[in-house]
Write a protein that holds these residues in place. Structure first.
Motif, PDB file in Angstrom:
ATOM      1  N   SER A 372       0.842  -1.193  -0.023  1.00 34.58           N
ATOM      2  CA  SER A 372      -0.125   0.014   0.041  1.00 34.58           C
ATOM      3  C   SER A 372       0.688   1.211  -0.057  1.00 34.58           C
ATOM      4  N   HIS A 373       2.243   1.083   0.112  1.00 38.42           N
ATOM      5  CA  HIS A 373       3.091   2.138   0.155  1.00 38.42           C
ATOM      6  C   HIS A 373       4.161   2.421  -1.109  1.00 38.42           C
ATOM      7  N   ALA A 374       3.639   1.931  -2.246  1.00 33.32           N
ATOM      8  CA  ALA A 374       4.556   2.172  -3.227  1.00 33.32           C
ATOM      9  C   ALA A 374       4.578   3.464  -3.747  1.00 33.32           C
ATOM     10  N   PRO A 375       5.783   4.275  -3.881  1.00 36.22           N
ATOM     11  CA  PRO A 375       6.013   5.473  -4.530  1.00 36.22           C
ATOM     12  C   PRO A 375       5.179   5.446  -5.996  1.00 36.22           C
ATOM     13  N   PRO A 376       5.035   6.827  -6.534  1.00 36.77           N
ATOM     14  CA  PRO A 376       4.251   6.874  -7.789  1.00 36.77           C
ATOM     15  C   PRO A 376       5.328   6.276  -8.834  1.00 36.77           C
ATOM     16  N   GLN A 377       4.409   5.741  -9.763  1.00 35.28           N
ATOM     17  CA  GLN A 377       5.147   4.929 -11.005  1.00 35.28           C
ATOM     18  C   GLN A 377       6.174   4.260 -10.578  1.00 35.28           C
ATOM     19  N   THR A 378       6.006   3.149  -9.513  1.00 37.76           N
ATOM     20  CA  THR A 378       6.915   2.295  -8.890  1.00 37.76           C
ATOM     21  C   THR A 378       6.351   0.944  -8.589  1.00 37.76           C
ATOM     22  N   ARG A 379       7.003  -0.146  -9.084  1.00 36.42           N
ATOM     23  CA  ARG A 379       6.342  -1.443  -8.610  1.00 36.42           C
ATOM     24  C   ARG A 379       7.325  -2.068  -7.522  1.00 36.42           C
ATOM     25  N   LEU A 380       6.608  -2.201  -6.587  1.00 37.38           N
ATOM     26  CA  LEU A 380       7.404  -2.790  -5.164  1.00 37.38           C
ATOM     27  C   LEU A 380       7.146  -4.528  -5.293  1.00 37.38           C
ATOM     28  N   THR A 381       8.133  -5.297  -4.938  1.00 38.28           N
ATOM     29  CA  THR A 381       8.014  -6.671  -4.935  1.00 38.28           C
ATOM     30  C   THR A 381       8.418  -6.836  -3.510  1.00 38.28           C
ATOM     31  N   PHE A 382       7.637  -7.715  -2.907  1.00 37.03           N
ATOM     32  CA  PHE A 382       7.950  -7.917  -1.315  1.00 37.03           C
ATOM     33  C   PHE A 382       8.416  -9.561  -1.248  1.00 37.03           C
ATOM     34  N   ARG A 383       9.772  -9.863  -0.817  1.00 45.62           N
ATOM     35  CA  ARG A 383      10.169 -11.262  -0.803  1.00 45.62           C
ATOM     36  C   ARG A 383      10.579 -11.546   0.761  1.00 45.62           C
ATOM     37  N   LYS A 384       9.906 -12.574   1.182  1.00 43.05           N
ATOM     38  CA  LYS A 384      10.217 -12.837   2.480  1.00 43.05           C
ATOM     39  C   LYS A 384      11.680 -13.634   2.532  1.00 43.05           C
ATOM     40  N   LEU A 385      12.501 -13.281   3.355  1.00 45.76           N
ATOM     41  CA  LEU A 385      13.769 -13.947   3.648  1.00 45.76           C
ATOM     42  C   LEU A 385      13.917 -14.968   4.632  1.00 45.76           C
ATOM     43  N   PRO A 386      14.674 -16.153   4.386  1.00 45.62           N
ATOM     44  CA  PRO A 386      14.815 -17.279   5.214  1.00 45.62           C
ATOM     45  C   PRO A 386      15.302 -16.820   6.669  1.00 45.62           C
ATOM     46  N   PHE A 387      14.964 -16.076   7.301  1.00 47.76           N
ATOM     47  CA  PHE A 387      15.500 -15.520   8.710  1.00 47.76           C
ATOM     48  C   PHE A 387      14.295 -15.235   9.723  1.00 47.76           C
ATOM     49  N   HIS A 388      14.049 -16.383  10.622  1.00 49.44           N
ATOM     50  CA  HIS A 388      12.758 -16.282  11.357  1.00 49.44           C
ATOM     51  C   HIS A 388      13.212 -16.914  12.779  1.00 49.44           C
ATOM     52  N   ALA A 389      12.935 -15.927  13.841  1.00 49.96           N
ATOM     53  CA  ALA A 389      13.058 -16.577  15.060  1.00 49.96           C
ATOM     54  C   ALA A 389      11.903 -16.024  16.060  1.00 49.96           C
TER      55      ALA A 389
END
Length: 499
Positions: A372-389
């Motif tokens: 919901s917070h992509a800057p104008p004219q920008t495609r944001l891709t979210f990728r979870k990283l394998p660091f979880h505790a």
């Protein structure tokens, strides 16, 4: 001879026998220090970097080295416990009838060495200097190869002298802690019966300083993700197209700037769900902790403390969750200049979490915020990283904490109770899957350059930690069996009673 005198004499003989056993093991450890040092140098020479696939064979080599060492130390049923990735190493000695069983945890994987040019000596050609600087140097000497070898050497010292241990022991040495222990939960559940124990101890951890000891009651949990900003399909000529299309580095910087409020808090809806306010006990622990903020900032080269308003530096590290950009790149980063508007830019972000935050909920809040917070004219891709505790918080009054307190008082001022800002996933996972609290009993220092170039380990802490582990196993046999050790009776009184 009266029954009272018999009991006193028996108690005295048992106490003397126990002391003799500890003394013999300690003497063995000191007399064999050259071989003990050599073990650390050999293990630290193996580049067991769990995050880099090209070091998969080195992970195997390190696990095989540990198997041979554990066997040579006198441990039994030594074997690999495979996972979907890096394996764990298991060993046991279960011949102490009626004594508690102690599960000892450590990890043999290490962090990458970048930037290599900042190392004074090659990271996987470890050295030790016992005359001048009194340091081990090399990747992993402190975190955690030195740490996990201390209890192994303590067990070896007992078995080479008295042929027995004061407690039953099991070792679980993990090969993927530095990437967040992604397969440890499944391993613990699969081998629940094998790993069953009364007490758990972690050899991964540290002390406050060479002078002050501490017992970490809690550690922060963690999640991490990567966000990629893309604005065009290919890199563009900055003269021809610059100023007329969105620059992904500018957009990514805008997105990152919007993750924090001016007061330093994280500006992500739902991020603080479950976070508890500090208690009077928390405030007292922080006030008692031996911490010189000004000296630390100077030693770090920092211009001063920084963080969320309304909290002290220690409270920010112990009690508050964080969001940190840990890596960022995009465009041309080589020598000279390449005049482009890049197509993509990427950032890696790590969050440390506190009780009672849910890592899964936090990650979903971050995903929703990114969407919901992509800057104008920008495609944001979210990728979870394998660091979880999961965050971890244990009671103060446990058998292991009491035993550790008694031993640490012999070598340091303290111990002081505190919360650790970092994360060791295994501790919370052992509580969840094995039902036991785990006390950290490590001897590294924050000045050891953990995860940085020129990692080191003080010889004095290496030696002191090994001796402390010998004593701790003895204390576990007393406190863990519910038999508080009685003070040695006055021998003159015993003899007088005899007469």
């Amino acid at each position: 001879m009266g029954i009272h005198s018999v009991l006193l004499l028996s108690s005295t003989l048992i106490a003397l026998s126990r002391a003799s056993t500890v003394d013999d093991a300690t003497k063995y450890s000191k007399e064999n220090v050259k071989d003990i040092d050599a073990d650390l140098l050999k293990l630290a020479a193996i580049p067991s970097i769990s995050s880099l696939p090209e070091h998969a064979r080195d992970i195997v080599a390190a696990s095989e080295w540990l198997i041979e060492k554990l066997k040579a130390a006198g441990l039994e049923n030594v074997k690999l416990l495979p996972t979907k990735a890096q394996p764990s190493v298991y060993a046991e000695w279960l011949r102490a009838t009626g004594a508690p069983t102690v599960l000892i945890y450590g990890h043999y994987d290490v962090q990458p060495v970048d930037p290599l040019e900042l190392w004074d000596t090659p990271p996987f050609e470890p050295k030790v200097d016992r005359k001048d600087k009194m340091l081990f140097n090399g990747r992993g000497v402190s975190d955690d190869k030195g740490g996990l070898l201390q209890p192994i050497h303590a067990v070896e010292a007992y078995l080479k002298t008295s042929k027995q241990l004061p407690v039953n022991v099991k070792f679980l040495l993990e090969g993927q802690e530095e990437i967040g222990s992604p397969n440890l939960a499944e391993l613990l559940q699969e081998h629940k019966d094998l790993l069953r124990a009364d007490i758990a101890l972690s050899a991964d951890g540290g002390q406050i300083s060479p002078k002050h000891s501490g017992i970490a009651l809690g550690l922060r949990g963690a999640v991490a993700f990567e966000v990629e900003a893309q604005t065009v399909d290919v890199d563009l000529h900055s003269g021809m197209k610059g100023g007329s299309v969105q620059n992904p580095i500018h957009a990514l910087a805008q997105f990152i700037d919007n993750l924090h409020a001016p007061n330093g808090s994280v500006k992500v809806e739902g991020f603080y769900r479950g976070v508890q306010e500090r208690t009077a006990e928390d405030i007292a622990d922080a006030a008692a902790y031996p911490f010189d903020e000004e000296a630390e900032m100077k030693s770090l080269g920092a211009l001063g403390p920084h963080g969320e308003d309304g909290y002290t530096t220690l409270e920010r590290r112990w009690l508050r969750p964080t969001l940190e950009v840990v890596g960022i790149w995009g465009g041309f980063t080589g020598t000279g200049i390449k005049t482009i508007v890049p197509s993509k830019a990427t950032a890696k972000i790590s969050c440390r979490l506190v009780p009672d935050q849910d890592p899964v909920e936090v990650l979903e809040a971050l995903r929703a915020h990114t969407k919901s917070h992509a800057p104008p004219q920008t495609r944001l891709t979210f990728r979870k990283l394998p660091f979880h505790a999961q965050p971890y918080l244990m009671p103060r009054d446990t058998v292991a904490n009491r035993a550790a307190t008694k031993v640490l008082k012999e070598h340091f001022e303290g111990p002081f109770f505190y919360r650790e800002g970092g994360s060791i996933p295994a501790l919370a996972l052992m509580k969840e899957h094995l039902g036991i609290w785990c006390t950290s009993f490590g001897f590294g220092l924050s000045t050891d350059n953990l995860h940085s170039p020129n990692e080191r380990y003080m010889v004095s802490m290496w030696d002191k930690g090994r001796e402390a582990w010998i004593k701790l196993l003895h204390e576990m046999s007393v406190l863990g069996s519910g038999q508080e050790e009685q003070a040695e009776p006055d021998m003159s009184t015993v003899l007088k009673d005899e007469l």
